[in-house]
Write an enzyme that holds these catalytic residues in place. Structure first.
Site, short mmCIF file in Angstrom:
data_model
loop_
_atom_site.label_atom_id
_atom_site.label_comp_id
_atom_site.label_asym_id
_atom_site.label_seq_id
_atom_site.Cartn_x
_atom_site.Cartn_y
_atom_site.Cartn_z
CD GLU A 160 -1.29 0.90 -8.42
OE1 GLU A 160 -0.94 1.42 -9.52
OE2 GLU A 160 -2.36 1.13 -7.87
CG ASP A 189 3.84 -11.27 10.69
OD1 ASP A 189 2.61 -11.28 10.52
OD2 ASP A 189 4.53 -10.22 10.65
CD GLU A 193 -3.68 1.10 -12.28
OE1 GLU A 193 -3.03 2.12 -11.99
OE2 GLU A 193 -4.34 0.99 -13.35
CG HIS A 223 2.05 -7.24 10.97
ND1 HIS A 223 3.21 -7.84 10.49
CD2 HIS A 223 2.04 -6.00 10.45
CE1 HIS A 223 3.86 -6.98 9.73
NE2 HIS A 223 3.17 -5.86 9.69
CG ASN A 230 2.31 7.05 -9.45
OD1 ASN A 230 1.70 7.30 -8.41
ND2 ASN A 230 3.10 7.94 -10.04
#
Length: 259
Positions: free
Chosen positions: A84, A116, A94, A70, A86
């Site tokens: 990651e 899903d 990152e 979804h 914050n």
């Protein structure tokens, strides 16, 4: 997690009148948890659309991330961020990687959220290091997780019920596997789902956590999928049962095809 309804009246109406479909936001949250030690959840991914986090994901190999179906968006619009912590700061660790393919499980039912699950292929392999490492897939033939098994769910979702503000930092909470989940959800739970939460409420995933990992005994066992409200003692969080899809995940990664 897709939060299907908001408010007790809406919950009652949904149970009495809605068909099996649930409606809600793509964003989910961690309720009752705490900020994790930065970069300690090495498999956690932030899936971003137009530069903003909207779903979580789990790194399962250097070039593949698992998330919830979804959470689908066209591959060219998605960036996956690893290492990651914050979301509001560039901390220098990152790894921002474009998606090259998004493969939704062929039997995903968007009305019931059965199956899903989707795979995201990264444009280039992630650099595995002390901050980034794949999660361990479970044994598909292992006995079912017993009720009471303690698992950890993590994400950047909202931290208070009825809030719409995502947590800027990665958070996690321990939840327990809850058996006989049909009792809570009136036969809307398939064998491809597993429930986890707290019998007393107050601990759950929610908006912004969708697609993120549920890890039990060191294994990636669940994907944040859906639920009614969040942190409700009567409606535990519902997760896609990853072990039912391990063979599919491995087949896709080995054959590298688009479905």
């Amino acid at each position: 997690m897709v939060e299907t309804m908001q408010g007790s009246l809406h919950l009652l109406i949904s149970l009495l009148t809605l068909p099996i479909a649930f409606q809600g936001s793509d964003e989910q949250r961690i309720i009752g948890g705490q900020e994790v030690e930065p970069y300690s959840v090495k498999y956690q991914a932030s899936i971003q659309y137009s530069g903003s986090h909207y779903c979580g994901g789990t790194l399962v190999s250097p070039q593949w991330v698992v998330s919830a179906a979804h959470c689908w968006r066209p591959a060219y619009t998605i960036k996956v961020v690893l290492s990651e912590h914050n979301l509001s700061k560039n901390e220098g660790f990152e790894q921002v990687i474009n998606a090259s393919k998004v493969i939704v499980y062929y039997m995903y039912n968007y009305r019931t959220f059965d199956s899903d699950i989707m795979l995201i292929k990264l444009e280039r392999p992630a650099l595995l290091n002390s901050l980034v490492a794949p999660a361990k897939l479970p044994d598909p033939d292992a006995p079912p997780l017993p009720g009471g098994t303690v698992c950890t769910v993590s994400g950047w979702g909202v931290t208070q019920v009825y809030s719409y503000a995502l947590s800027p930092v990665l958070r996690a909470v321990d939840v327990e596997i809850i058996p006989n989940c049909q009792y809570y959800y009136y036969f809307r739970i398939s064998d491809n789902m597993v429930c986890a939460g707290s019998r007393f409420g107050g601990k759950d995933s929610c908006q912004g956590d969708s697609g993120g990992p549920l890890v039990c005994n060191g294994n990636f066992e669940g994907i944040v999928s859906w639920g009614i409200s969040c942190a409700n003692p009567y409606f535990p969080g519902v997760y896609t049962k990853v072990r039912n899809y391990v063979r599919w995940i491995n087949w896709i990664m080995q054959n590298d095809v688009m479905e």
